[in-house]
Design a protein around this motif. Structure first.
Motif, mmCIF file in Angstrom:
data_model
loop_
_atom_site.group_PDB
_atom_site.id
_atom_site.type_symbol
_atom_site.label_atom_id
_atom_site.label_comp_id
_atom_site.label_asym_id
_atom_site.label_seq_id
_atom_site.Cartn_x
_atom_site.Cartn_y
_atom_site.Cartn_z
ATOM 1 N N SER A 24 0.823 -1.218 0.000
ATOM 2 C CA SER A 24 0.000 0.000 0.000
ATOM 3 C C SER A 24 0.851 1.260 0.000
ATOM 4 N N GLN A 25 2.100 1.146 0.475
ATOM 5 C CA GLN A 25 2.993 2.297 0.519
ATOM 6 C C GLN A 25 3.890 2.397 -0.707
ATOM 7 N N GLY A 26 3.664 1.478 -1.668
ATOM 8 C CA GLY A 26 4.393 1.554 -2.923
ATOM 9 C C GLY A 26 5.797 0.985 -2.890
ATOM 10 N N HIS A 27 6.108 0.173 -1.876
ATOM 11 C CA HIS A 27 7.432 -0.441 -1.802
ATOM 12 C C HIS A 27 7.559 -1.549 -2.849
ATOM 13 N N THR A 28 8.782 -1.786 -3.291
ATOM 14 C CA THR A 28 9.030 -2.814 -4.292
ATOM 15 C C THR A 28 8.686 -4.192 -3.741
ATOM 16 N N GLN A 29 8.031 -4.984 -4.558
ATOM 17 C CA GLN A 29 7.668 -6.334 -4.138
ATOM 18 C C GLN A 29 8.913 -7.196 -3.998
ATOM 19 N N PRO A 30 8.995 -8.032 -2.944
ATOM 20 C CA PRO A 30 10.133 -8.952 -2.799
ATOM 21 C C PRO A 30 10.193 -9.948 -3.954
ATOM 22 N N GLU A 31 11.378 -10.504 -4.160
ATOM 23 C CA GLU A 31 11.577 -11.483 -5.233
ATOM 24 C C GLU A 31 10.700 -12.717 -5.017
ATOM 25 N N LEU A 32 10.297 -13.333 -6.118
ATOM 26 C CA LEU A 32 9.456 -14.522 -6.064
ATOM 27 C C LEU A 32 10.222 -15.744 -5.577
ATOM 28 N N SER A 98 5.390 -10.478 -10.222
ATOM 29 C CA SER A 98 4.053 -10.352 -9.660
ATOM 30 C C SER A 98 3.705 -11.517 -8.744
ATOM 31 N N ALA A 99 3.679 -12.736 -9.291
ATOM 32 C CA ALA A 99 3.244 -13.878 -8.483
ATOM 33 C C ALA A 99 3.620 -15.182 -9.158
ATOM 34 N N GLY A 108 -3.032 -14.832 -1.092
ATOM 35 C CA GLY A 108 -2.674 -13.857 -2.108
ATOM 36 C C GLY A 108 -1.626 -14.330 -3.085
ATOM 37 N N ALA A 109 -1.468 -15.659 -3.224
ATOM 38 C CA ALA A 109 -0.420 -16.238 -4.080
ATOM 39 C C ALA A 109 0.956 -15.684 -3.707
ATOM 40 N N LEU A 190 1.445 -17.409 7.132
ATOM 41 C CA LEU A 190 2.602 -18.284 6.924
ATOM 42 C C LEU A 190 2.363 -19.659 7.547
ATOM 43 N N HIS A 191 1.843 -19.656 8.755
ATOM 44 C CA HIS A 191 1.623 -20.931 9.442
ATOM 45 C C HIS A 191 0.474 -21.718 8.819
ATOM 46 N N LEU A 192 -0.543 -21.026 8.347
ATOM 47 C CA LEU A 192 -1.615 -21.717 7.638
ATOM 48 C C LEU A 192 -1.093 -22.349 6.349
ATOM 49 N N ASP A 193 -0.289 -21.596 5.611
ATOM 50 C CA ASP A 193 0.264 -22.107 4.358
ATOM 51 C C ASP A 193 1.125 -23.343 4.577
ATOM 52 N N ALA A 194 1.845 -23.375 5.693
ATOM 53 C CA ALA A 194 2.690 -24.537 5.990
ATOM 54 C C ALA A 194 1.846 -25.800 6.104
ATOM 55 N N GLY A 195 0.660 -25.676 6.676
ATOM 56 C CA GLY A 195 -0.230 -26.832 6.778
ATOM 57 C C GLY A 195 -0.681 -27.343 5.422
ATOM 58 N N HIS A 196 -0.977 -26.409 4.496
ATOM 59 C CA HIS A 196 -1.373 -26.824 3.150
ATOM 60 C C HIS A 196 -0.266 -27.651 2.496
#
Length: 244
Positions: A24-32, A98-99, A108-109, A190-196
C-alpha cells in the motif's frame, strides 16, 4: 491472568492493529524466489509432466493418510522426489515480478516458502543438504559434509526418523513476501500455508508407497544456523520426513 505471548500475537495481528503494508505504501515487491549461485552444483529433476500417471481413489487416499516414523532401507527414486516436490511447491505459472501459481494454496499467491532437503537415501543423489529451485524445478547442492545428517537430526531435537528417512523436507518462510501485502497479519498466514504444503506431502507420499511424519519440534536457532539463514527475515517454519 495477563496475556500470554500466544494471546498477544493473536491480538496484535487483528485488523484493528494493522498499519500500512509495503504494497500500500508503494514499496518494491520482494523477489518470487531467493537468488542462488548459478555456478553451483545444480541438479535437474525429472519433469513432473513426464512422470507416470497414477489412478487414485481420493477418498481411500484420505482415509489411508497416516504418520509413519519407521522407514525401510529402500531408497526413493529421483522421480519420486521430483513428484513430492512438484506436489508441495510446484510452480504451474509465473507472472514475472508479480506472483507464482503453485500446486498448493497460499494467501494472495504470496508463496513465501523455500524448500530445503536433507537427502539420505535418494537414488542418483549424494547424501547432503540441498535447496529446491521451484521456478526451474531443479535442486542446488548446499553441502554434502559427512556430518550434515547428524547436525540436522540434533537440530530437530534428535528425532531418529530423520536419520532413517530417505529425505527430510525443511520449509523456510521468507517473511517479506507475505508481510509486503498483509503486514503483521501475514505471520498468521505463513503458518496456515505450511499446513497446506505438508498435507500435500502426506498425500503424495502415500501414492508413492511412502510414509511421512511432520515435525514442528526443533531448535530454531540451531536449524536456522545450519541452513545459513538469519531466523528473522527467513526462518524454518516446518519439516517432515519421508521414506519407504
Amino acid at each position: 491472568m495477563g496475556n500470554t505471548v500466544g494471546k498477544e500475537f493473536m491480538l496484535r495481528t487483528r485488523y484493528a492493529y494493522l498499519e500500512g503494508t509495503g504494497q500500500s505504501q508503494g514499496h518494491t515487491q520482494p523477489e518470487l524466489e531467493l537468488p542462488f549461485d548459478s555456478t553451483g552444483n545444480i541438479i535437474k529433476l525429472p519433469e513432473p509432466d513426464l512422470l507416470p500417471d497414477t489412478n487414485v481413489n481420493f477418498l481411500e487416499l484420505v482415509e489411508m493418510r497416516s504418520t509413519s516414523r519407521k522407514y525401510s532401507d529402500e531408497p526413493i527414486t529421483l522421480a519420486n522426489l521430483s513428484q513430492l516436490l512438484w506436489c508441495t511447491q510446484g510452480v504451474k505459472l509465473v507472472m514475472p515480478d508479480s506472483a507464482t501459481f503453485r500446486t498448493v494454496p497460499s494467501a494472495g499467491a504470496r508463496h513465501a516458502f523455500e524448500t530445503y532437503l536433507l537427502v539420505n537415501n535418494v537414488e542418483g543423489l549424494k547424501p547432503g543438504l540441498y535447496r529446491f529451485l521451484a521456478i526451474d524445478h531443479k535442486l542446488i547442492e548446499i553441502t554434502t559434509a559427512d556430518n550434515i545428517t547428524d547436525e540436522v537430526t540434533a537440530a530437530l531435537l534428535n528425532q531418529q526418523q530423520v536419520k532413517k528417512s530417505a529425505v527430510t523436507f525443511i520449509w523456510t518462510a521468507v517473511t517479506a513476501r507475505m508481510t509486503w501485502r498483509y503486514g503483521e497479519r501475514g505471520y498468521r498466514y505463513l503458518h496456515l500455508d505450511a499446513g497446506h504444503v505438508c498435507q500435500n506431502l502426506y498425500l503424495t507420499a502415500r501414492i508413492l508407497n511412502c510414509g511421512a511424519c511432520a515435525i514442528a519440534a526443533f531448535d530454531d536457532e540451531q536449524i536456522n544456523q545450519i541452513l545459513g539463514i538469519d531466523g528473522q527475515e527467513q526462518f524454518v517454519i516446518y519439516a517432515a520426513t519421508v521414506g519407504k
